[in-house]
Design an enzyme around this catalytic site. Structure first.
Site, PDB file in Angstrom:
ATOM      1  N   THR A  75       0.838  -1.208   0.000  1.00 41.49           N
ATOM      2  CA  THR A  75       0.000   0.000   0.000  1.00 41.49           C
ATOM      3  C   THR A  75       0.868   1.251   0.000  1.00 41.49           C
ATOM      4  O   THR A  75       0.591   2.216  -0.724  1.00 41.49           O
ATOM      5  CB  THR A  75      -0.929  -0.007   1.230  1.00 41.49           C
ATOM      6  OG1 THR A  75      -1.756  -1.179   1.181  1.00 41.49           O
ATOM      7  CG2 THR A  75      -1.807   1.232   1.260  1.00 41.49           C
ATOM      8  N   HIS A 148       0.164  -9.475  -6.476  1.00 43.84           N
ATOM      9  CA  HIS A 148       0.948 -10.306  -5.557  1.00 43.84           C
ATOM     10  C   HIS A 148       1.397 -11.582  -6.266  1.00 43.84           C
ATOM     11  O   HIS A 148       1.839 -12.533  -5.599  1.00 43.84           O
ATOM     12  CB  HIS A 148       0.120 -10.679  -4.320  1.00 43.84           C
ATOM     13  CG  HIS A 148      -0.154  -9.528  -3.394  1.00 43.84           C
ATOM     14  ND1 HIS A 148       0.821  -8.639  -3.001  1.00 43.84           N
ATOM     15  CD2 HIS A 148      -1.302  -9.136  -2.771  1.00 43.84           C
ATOM     16  CE1 HIS A 148       0.285  -7.743  -2.180  1.00 43.84           C
ATOM     17  NE2 HIS A 148      -0.994  -8.028  -2.020  1.00 43.84           N
ATOM     18  N   ARG A 170      10.213  -7.275   2.088  1.00 42.96           N
ATOM     19  CA  ARG A 170      10.326  -7.020   3.535  1.00 42.96           C
ATOM     20  C   ARG A 170      10.975  -8.232   4.181  1.00 42.96           C
ATOM     21  O   ARG A 170      10.877  -9.345   3.644  1.00 42.96           O
ATOM     22  CB  ARG A 170       8.932  -6.787   4.124  1.00 42.96           C
ATOM     23  CG  ARG A 170       8.907  -6.308   5.574  1.00 42.96           C
ATOM     24  CD  ARG A 170       7.482  -6.125   6.046  1.00 42.96           C
ATOM     25  NE  ARG A 170       7.408  -5.449   7.332  1.00 42.96           N
ATOM     26  CZ  ARG A 170       6.275  -5.186   7.985  1.00 42.96           C
ATOM     27  NH1 ARG A 170       5.113  -5.554   7.452  1.00 42.96           N
ATOM     28  NH2 ARG A 170       6.300  -4.556   9.147  1.00 42.96           N
ATOM     29  N   SER A 178       3.062  -9.727  10.400  1.00 45.94           N
ATOM     30  CA  SER A 178       2.070  -8.846   9.796  1.00 45.94           C
ATOM     31  C   SER A 178       1.034  -9.633   9.000  1.00 45.94           C
ATOM     32  O   SER A 178      -0.157  -9.316   9.019  1.00 45.94           O
ATOM     33  CB  SER A 178       2.781  -7.828   8.890  1.00 45.94           C
ATOM     34  OG  SER A 178       1.884  -6.826   8.464  1.00 45.94           O
ATOM     35  N   TYR A 232      10.995  -2.535   2.190  1.00 47.45           N
ATOM     36  CA  TYR A 232      10.245  -1.837   3.231  1.00 47.45           C
ATOM     37  C   TYR A 232      11.210  -1.155   4.198  1.00 47.45           C
ATOM     38  O   TYR A 232      11.007   0.001   4.601  1.00 47.45           O
ATOM     39  CB  TYR A 232       9.373  -2.859   3.961  1.00 47.45           C
ATOM     40  CG  TYR A 232       8.502  -2.310   5.054  1.00 47.45           C
ATOM     41  CD1 TYR A 232       7.198  -1.900   4.788  1.00 47.45           C
ATOM     42  CD2 TYR A 232       8.956  -2.241   6.376  1.00 47.45           C
ATOM     43  CE1 TYR A 232       6.371  -1.424   5.796  1.00 47.45           C
ATOM     44  CE2 TYR A 232       8.145  -1.762   7.385  1.00 47.45           C
ATOM     45  CZ  TYR A 232       6.854  -1.351   7.094  1.00 47.45           C
ATOM     46  OH  TYR A 232       6.056  -0.868   8.096  1.00 47.45           O
ATOM     47  N   PHE A 298      -5.898  -2.126   9.274  1.00 46.11           N
ATOM     48  CA  PHE A 298      -5.097  -2.674   8.185  1.00 46.11           C
ATOM     49  C   PHE A 298      -3.647  -2.234   8.326  1.00 46.11           C
ATOM     50  O   PHE A 298      -2.727  -2.992   8.078  1.00 46.11           O
ATOM     51  CB  PHE A 298      -5.678  -2.204   6.844  1.00 46.11           C
ATOM     52  CG  PHE A 298      -4.992  -2.797   5.651  1.00 46.11           C
ATOM     53  CD1 PHE A 298      -5.265  -4.096   5.249  1.00 46.11           C
ATOM     54  CD2 PHE A 298      -4.060  -2.061   4.932  1.00 46.11           C
ATOM     55  CE1 PHE A 298      -4.627  -4.650   4.148  1.00 46.11           C
ATOM     56  CE2 PHE A 298      -3.426  -2.609   3.828  1.00 46.11           C
ATOM     57  CZ  PHE A 298      -3.714  -3.903   3.437  1.00 46.11           C
ATOM     58  N   GLY A 302       3.618  -0.373  11.529  1.00 51.97           N
ATOM     59  CA  GLY A 302       4.586   0.212  10.611  1.00 51.97           C
ATOM     60  C   GLY A 302       6.000   0.158  11.138  1.00 51.97           C
ATOM     61  O   GLY A 302       6.790   1.073  10.911  1.00 51.97           O
TER      62      GLY A 302
END
Length: 338
Positions: A75, A148, A170, A178, A232, A298, A302
Site C-alpha cells: 500500500t 501479488h 520485507r 504482519s 520496506y 489494516f 509500521g
C-alpha cells in the site's frame, strides 16, 4: 470442474499437515488450495478460473506494475508510485480510494464468487465490475496495477513489453507477523500464531506462498532494465532516497520541495489517517462479518523488528534455518531491525 490453464501451467494437490491445520482455522476458501507449477506459488483452487485470462491480460506500454508478497509495504509503495506518476495530485489521492486508483489485478482469482460484494464494501459508490481484471482494463492510462503474483505468474506481456515494475520486499520475520494479523482481520483466521507460523515457514500459508520463493523470483531479475527492487526497511530508513530513486526509474523529475511534500504525505501517521488508503471502513465491516473484536486496523504499527516481541526462541531458530535453506548461494540479505 476443470479449467483451461495457460500452456505449460499445471496444478498439484498439496498434502501437507501444516496446511491442513491452517485450513481448519477459517471458513473462507472451502475449495482449498493448490500449487501452481512451474512457479510453485500456492493459490486458492478458485484461482484456476482466472489463470489463463490473467496470463493473457493486455498490457499497455505505459503501465506500471507494483508487486510484492502481501504485507510487505504494498500500500505504501502503491501510494508513492501513484503520486509520482500523477504529478503529486494529492487532492485526488485524498478523495479517490486507492483500490480504484490502483486496482488489484488478480483479486477475483483469490475470491470464490464475491468480487463485486468485496469491491462495493471497499469502495463506496463503486461501479459494478464482473472481475478485478475488468476493473484494471477500465482505468485510463497511465495505469498503475497492483499484483501479488510471483514473477513466473505475471501476465506474459509484462516482460514481453518490458513495462515498468516495482517490487517491494520485507524481511520474512516481520512479514510473517504482519501476515498473521492480515489473515485474522481479512479472512477471519481463528487459529494460534503457532499454527500460522508453521504454515508460513512450511510454504503453504494460504495464498502467495512460498514467501522466499516469491522474493527470490524478483530478486534474481532485479537487473532487468524494467524492474526496480526496493525494500520496506529501505523506505523506513530513507524514504526521501527511495522517492528519488523511484522517480528517476519512472522518468519523472521531482524538485526537493516536491520530494518533501510526498514524503510527508507518505508518513505512517498521515497514511494511517487517510481514509483513501487505510481501509478502515472495510476492516470494520470484515471484523463484524468475521465476529472479530481485535482492535487492529489494516495499518498496524509500521515497524521493523516487531518480530522480536512475537516469535519464541524456538520459532526464531526455525525461521533462521528456513531462511538459510533458501538464501544459501544467493546474495539476498534482509534487514531485521533498524
Amino acid at each position: 470442474m476443470s479449467y483451461k490453464l495457460s500452456d505449460g501451467v499445471t496444478t498439484e494437490e498439496i498434502k501437507d499437515h501444516a496446511l491442513q491445520e491452517f485450513w481448519k482455522c477459517f471458513d473462507c476458501f472451502p475449495k482449498g488450495f493448490v500449487r501452481f507449477q512451474p512457479s510453485g506459488q500456492v493459490l486458492p483452487r478458485c484461482f484456476m478460473r482466472f489463470e489463463k485470462e490473467l496470463n493473457e491480460f493486455k498490457v499497455n506500454d505505459d503501465d506500471v506494475f507494483v508487486s510484492s508478497f502481501p504485507k510487505c509495504g504494498t500500500t505504501w509503495t502503491q501510494e508513492m508510485v501513484w503520486n509520482i506518476v500523477n504529478d503529486l495530485n494529492f487532492q485526488v489521492a485524498k478523495s479517490v480510494d486507492l483500490e480504484k486508483r490502483v486496482p488489484f489485478l488478480e483479486l477475483s482469482g483469490l475470491m470464490e464468487d464475491n468480487f463485486n460484494d468485496f469491491y462495493e464494501e471497499a469502495v463506496s459508490d463503486a461501479k459494478k465490475y464482473n472481475s478485478s481484471i475488468e476493473l484494471a482494463e477500465s482505468i485510463p492510462s497511465p495505469r498503475i496495477i497492483k499484483t501479488h503474483l510471483s514473477f513466473d505468474m505475471l501476465p506474459r506481456q509484462v516482460m514481453e513489453k518490458q513495462v515498468k515494475l516495482i517490487y517491494v520486499a520485507r524481511n520474512p520475520r516481520d512479514a510473517c507477523v504482519s501476515y498473521y494479523h492480515h489473515w485474522k482481520i481479512m479472512e477471519g483466521f481463528r487459529g494460534s500464531f503457532d499454527t500460522f507460523f508453521n504454515a508460513f515457514i512450511g510454504d503453504v500459508c494460504g495464498y502467495c506462498t512460498p514467501f522466499l520463493g516469491h522474493v527470490l523470483g524478483y530478486w534474481e531479475n532485479r537487473d532487468k532494465n524494467n524492474i526496480l527492487f526496493i525494500t520496506y526497511e529501505e523506505m523506513k530508513q530513507d524514504l526521501q532516497g527511495v522517492v528519488r530513486k523511484t522517480s528517476k526509474f519512472l522518468n519523472k523529475s521531482l524538485s526537493e520541495s516536491q520530494v518533501s511534500l510526498l514524503v510527508d504525505h507518505l508518513s505512517f501517521k498521515n497514511m494511517k489517517k487517510n481514509n483513501m488508503v487505510n481501509k478502515d471502513s472495510l476492516i470494520e465491516k470484515l471484523q463484524s462479518a468475521n465476529a472479530t473484536s481485535e482492535p487492529v486496523g489494516f495499518m498496524r504499527k509500521g515497524q521493523t523488528g516487531d518480530w522480536k516481541t512475537v516469535l519464541t526462541k524456538e520459532q526464531v531458530d526455525r525461521i533462521i534455518e528456513w531462511e538459510k535453506s533458501y538464501l544459501e548461494g544467493t546474495d539476498l540479505q534482509f534487514v531485521y531491525e533498524i
